[in-house]
Design a protein around this motif. Structure first.
Motif, PDB file in Angstrom:
ATOM      1  N   TRP A 208      88.972  35.920 -45.813  1.00 17.06           N
ATOM      2  CA  TRP A 208      89.790  35.220 -44.830  1.00 17.06           C
ATOM      3  C   TRP A 208      90.122  36.027 -43.579  1.00 17.06           C
ATOM      4  CZ3 TRP A 208      94.415  37.057 -43.238  1.00 17.06           C
ATOM      5  CH2 TRP A 208      95.125  37.922 -44.075  1.00 17.06           C
ATOM      6  N   PRO A 209      90.240  37.384 -43.636  1.00 19.21           N
ATOM      7  CA  PRO A 209      90.499  38.102 -42.371  1.00 19.21           C
ATOM      8  C   PRO A 209      89.424  37.861 -41.308  1.00 19.21           C
ATOM      9  CG  PRO A 209      91.011  39.525 -44.219  1.00 19.21           C
ATOM     10  CD  PRO A 209      90.331  38.315 -44.784  1.00 19.21           C
ATOM     11  N   SER A 210      88.206  37.565 -41.754  1.00 17.89           N
ATOM     12  CA  SER A 210      87.144  37.268 -40.796  1.00 17.89           C
ATOM     13  C   SER A 210      87.459  36.012 -39.994  1.00 17.89           C
ATOM     14  CB  SER A 210      85.810  37.104 -41.521  1.00 17.89           C
ATOM     15  OG  SER A 210      84.786  36.768 -40.622  1.00 17.89           O
ATOM     16  N   ALA A 211      88.099  35.038 -40.629  1.00 22.11           N
ATOM     17  CA  ALA A 211      88.477  33.817 -39.921  1.00 22.11           C
ATOM     18  C   ALA A 211      89.506  34.109 -38.831  1.00 22.11           C
ATOM     19  CB  ALA A 211      89.028  32.789 -40.903  1.00 22.11           C
ATOM     20  N   VAL A 212      90.394  35.061 -39.080  1.00 20.77           N
ATOM     21  CA  VAL A 212      91.382  35.457 -38.069  1.00 20.77           C
ATOM     22  C   VAL A 212      90.666  36.040 -36.853  1.00 20.77           C
ATOM     23  CG1 VAL A 212      93.350  36.951 -37.578  1.00 20.77           C
ATOM     24  CG2 VAL A 212      93.129  35.870 -39.827  1.00 20.77           C
ATOM     25  N   VAL A 213      89.676  36.898 -37.120  1.00 18.42           N
ATOM     26  CA  VAL A 213      88.872  37.450 -36.026  1.00 18.42           C
ATOM     27  C   VAL A 213      88.153  36.321 -35.284  1.00 18.42           C
ATOM     28  CG1 VAL A 213      86.930  38.953 -35.454  1.00 18.42           C
ATOM     29  CG2 VAL A 213      88.565  39.644 -37.214  1.00 18.42           C
ATOM     30  N   GLY A 214      87.641  35.337 -36.036  1.00 20.22           N
ATOM     31  CA  GLY A 214      86.948  34.206 -35.418  1.00 20.22           C
ATOM     32  C   GLY A 214      87.844  33.410 -34.488  1.00 20.22           C
ATOM     33  N   THR A 220      89.347  34.006 -26.865  1.00 24.42           N
ATOM     34  CA  THR A 220      88.839  34.913 -25.837  1.00 24.42           C
ATOM     35  C   THR A 220      87.630  34.308 -25.132  1.00 24.42           C
ATOM     36  OG1 THR A 220      89.596  36.827 -27.117  1.00 24.42           O
ATOM     37  CG2 THR A 220      87.981  37.236 -25.386  1.00 24.42           C
ATOM     38  N   SER A 221      86.745  33.706 -25.899  1.00 25.76           N
ATOM     39  CA  SER A 221      85.557  33.074 -25.328  1.00 25.76           C
ATOM     40  C   SER A 221      85.940  31.964 -24.365  1.00 25.76           C
ATOM     41  CB  SER A 221      84.673  32.514 -26.453  1.00 25.76           C
ATOM     42  OG  SER A 221      83.645  31.701 -25.936  1.00 25.76           O
ATOM     43  N   TRP A 222      86.899  31.142 -24.761  1.00 30.55           N
ATOM     44  CA  TRP A 222      87.327  30.029 -23.917  1.00 30.55           C
ATOM     45  C   TRP A 222      87.927  30.518 -22.609  1.00 30.55           C
ATOM     46  CZ3 TRP A 222      92.584  28.496 -22.933  1.00 30.55           C
ATOM     47  CH2 TRP A 222      92.702  27.288 -22.219  1.00 30.55           C
ATOM     48  N   ARG A 223      88.791  31.524 -22.686  1.00 37.06           N
ATOM     49  CA  ARG A 223      89.424  32.045 -21.481  1.00 37.06           C
ATOM     50  C   ARG A 223      88.396  32.708 -20.559  1.00 37.06           C
ATOM     51  NH1 ARG A 223      94.718  35.490 -22.648  1.00 37.06           N
ATOM     52  NH2 ARG A 223      94.642  35.447 -20.360  1.00 37.06           N
ATOM     53  N   ARG A 224      87.492  33.475 -21.131  1.00 39.58           N
ATOM     54  CA  ARG A 224      86.470  34.128 -20.309  1.00 39.58           C
ATOM     55  C   ARG A 224      85.524  33.100 -19.699  1.00 39.58           C
ATOM     56  NH1 ARG A 224      84.555  39.505 -23.766  1.00 39.58           N
ATOM     57  NH2 ARG A 224      86.569  40.601 -23.676  1.00 39.58           N
ATOM     58  N   ALA A 225      85.203  32.063 -20.449  1.00 39.52           N
ATOM     59  CA  ALA A 225      84.303  31.034 -19.926  1.00 39.52           C
ATOM     60  C   ALA A 225      84.932  30.300 -18.750  1.00 39.52           C
ATOM     61  CB  ALA A 225      83.926  30.044 -21.035  1.00 39.52           C
ATOM     62  N   ARG A 226      86.216  30.006 -18.829  1.00 43.58           N
ATOM     63  CA  ARG A 226      86.908  29.358 -17.707  1.00 43.58           C
ATOM     64  C   ARG A 226      86.860  30.245 -16.458  1.00 43.58           C
ATOM     65  NH1 ARG A 226      90.848  25.177 -18.258  1.00 43.58           N
ATOM     66  NH2 ARG A 226      92.060  26.195 -16.621  1.00 43.58           N
ATOM     67  N   SER A 227      87.188  31.511 -16.630  1.00 40.15           N
ATOM     68  CA  SER A 227      87.188  32.428 -15.500  1.00 40.15           C
ATOM     69  C   SER A 227      85.784  32.604 -14.931  1.00 40.15           C
ATOM     70  CB  SER A 227      87.748  33.784 -15.940  1.00 40.15           C
ATOM     71  OG  SER A 227      87.689  34.735 -14.897  1.00 40.15           O
ATOM     72  N   ALA A 228      84.804  32.767 -15.817  1.00 37.55           N
ATOM     73  CA  ALA A 228      83.431  32.979 -15.357  1.00 37.55           C
ATOM     74  C   ALA A 228      82.873  31.735 -14.683  1.00 37.55           C
ATOM     75  CB  ALA A 228      82.547  33.380 -16.535  1.00 37.55           C
ATOM     76  N   ALA A 229      83.195  30.568 -15.211  1.00 43.07           N
ATOM     77  CA  ALA A 229      82.712  29.322 -14.615  1.00 43.07           C
ATOM     78  C   ALA A 229      83.270  29.148 -13.208  1.00 43.07           C
ATOM     79  CB  ALA A 229      83.096  28.132 -15.490  1.00 43.07           C
ATOM     80  N   ALA A 230      84.556  29.436 -13.047  1.00 44.30           N
ATOM     81  CA  ALA A 230      85.172  29.324 -11.715  1.00 44.30           C
ATOM     82  C   ALA A 230      84.540  30.302 -10.735  1.00 44.30           C
ATOM     83  CB  ALA A 230      86.674  29.564 -11.819  1.00 44.30           C
TER      84      ALA A 230
END
Length: 273
Positions: A208-214, A220-230
């Motif tokens: 289950w700790p792997s799910a926390v990392v996921g 993080t992916s979502w936030r970086r994708a928003r910034s990179a897309a802009a």
């Protein structure tokens, strides 16, 4: 000699890219997978037992070499799988959903358009622009942000960005191509990180700790994708702003520069389609 040098440099850059995007994250994920298999949910924190259980795997030079090869192969496989999943993450973030999600995409797009129309009253322009720079045509913010340059360029210059961009790219110097390529790479890397997040979430079924990392990687992916897309969308639109006159002078029959000439170029580039 020049060709050899170029091939050597390309090989170095390709190796560096593979190491950064696939090898290192793949080795980390492989380590998580080994821990997940050895510990499981019941003994999720018994890290002290890992060394003893792994000691038998590396007895002898041949076995050690075989284990090392298997680890590298597993890391590479995980890296390529994450990249493949990253393509699906990109489609999800940009609103390019499959037939199963088409009705939901249509509904969300309509809601976004209603919200945009409500803000488009002259008093809420700043809030409207944060929501979307052009009338929404995708169900997600990232999808609309990446589509906005095409809408705005067509509206102001009469140019169809899809058919114009390959011609414009050929006119750009390397000093302008490199920031565009880097911005696009940042967006691709953010989507690839989303692919890794899916792998860690799946591994959470065993540990289950792997799910926390996921979950952390997903955010993080979502936030970086928003910034990179802009950032990427801004660069694309800015490139057209800066080089539009040169493009028209290079291709247009009429030496004048205006929206009419942009429409004429669009007709030529699209070749009637």
């Amino acid at each position: 000699m020049i060709v050899t040098t170029l091939v050597t440099e390309f090989g170095k850059k390709a190796a560096e890219r593979w190491l950064a995007l696939l090898a290192v994250p793949g080795l980390v994920f492989t380590g998580f997978a080994v821990v997940a298999v050895l510990l499981g949910h019941a003994r999720w924190a018994e890290f002290g037992s890992i060394g003893a259980r792994l000691s038998g795997w590396s007895d002898g030079t041949t076995r050690t070499l075989l284990v090392a090869i298997l680890v590298v192969a597993a890391a590479a496989a995980a890296g390529y799988l994450a990249q493949a999943l990253g393509g699906g993450v990109e489609n999800l973030l940009t609103g390019q959903w499959s037939r199963l999600g088409r009705s939901l995409a249509t509904s969300l797009t309509a809601r976004r358009r209603e919200r945009w129309d409500a803000l488009n009253d002259g008093e809420h322009n700043e809030e409207r622009n944060r929501f979307a720079l052009s009338p929404p045509i995708r169900p997600t913010w990232i999808g609309d942000r990446l589509c906005a340059p095409a809408v705005r360029v067509r509206q102001d210059y009469g140019l169809d960005l899809a058919s114009t961009w390959p011609r414009l790219w050929l006119l750009l110097p390397d000093s302008m191509r490199e920031p565009l390529a880097a911005a696009r790479a940042r967006f691709d890397a953010a989507c690839a990180l989303g692919g890794w997040s899916l792998l860690y979430l799946a591994l959470g079924a065993w540990w289950w700790p792997s799910a926390v990392v996921g979950v952390a990687l997903t955010l993080t992916s979502w936030r970086r994708a928003r910034s990179a897309a802009a950032g990427y969308a801004d660069l694309v639109e800015s490139t057209v702003d800066v080089r539009r006159d040169e493009l028209i002078r290079h291709f247009a029959r009429d030496p004048e520069i205006g929206r009419v000439q942009g429409l004429d170029l669009t007709e030529r580039f699209r070749k009637g389609t």
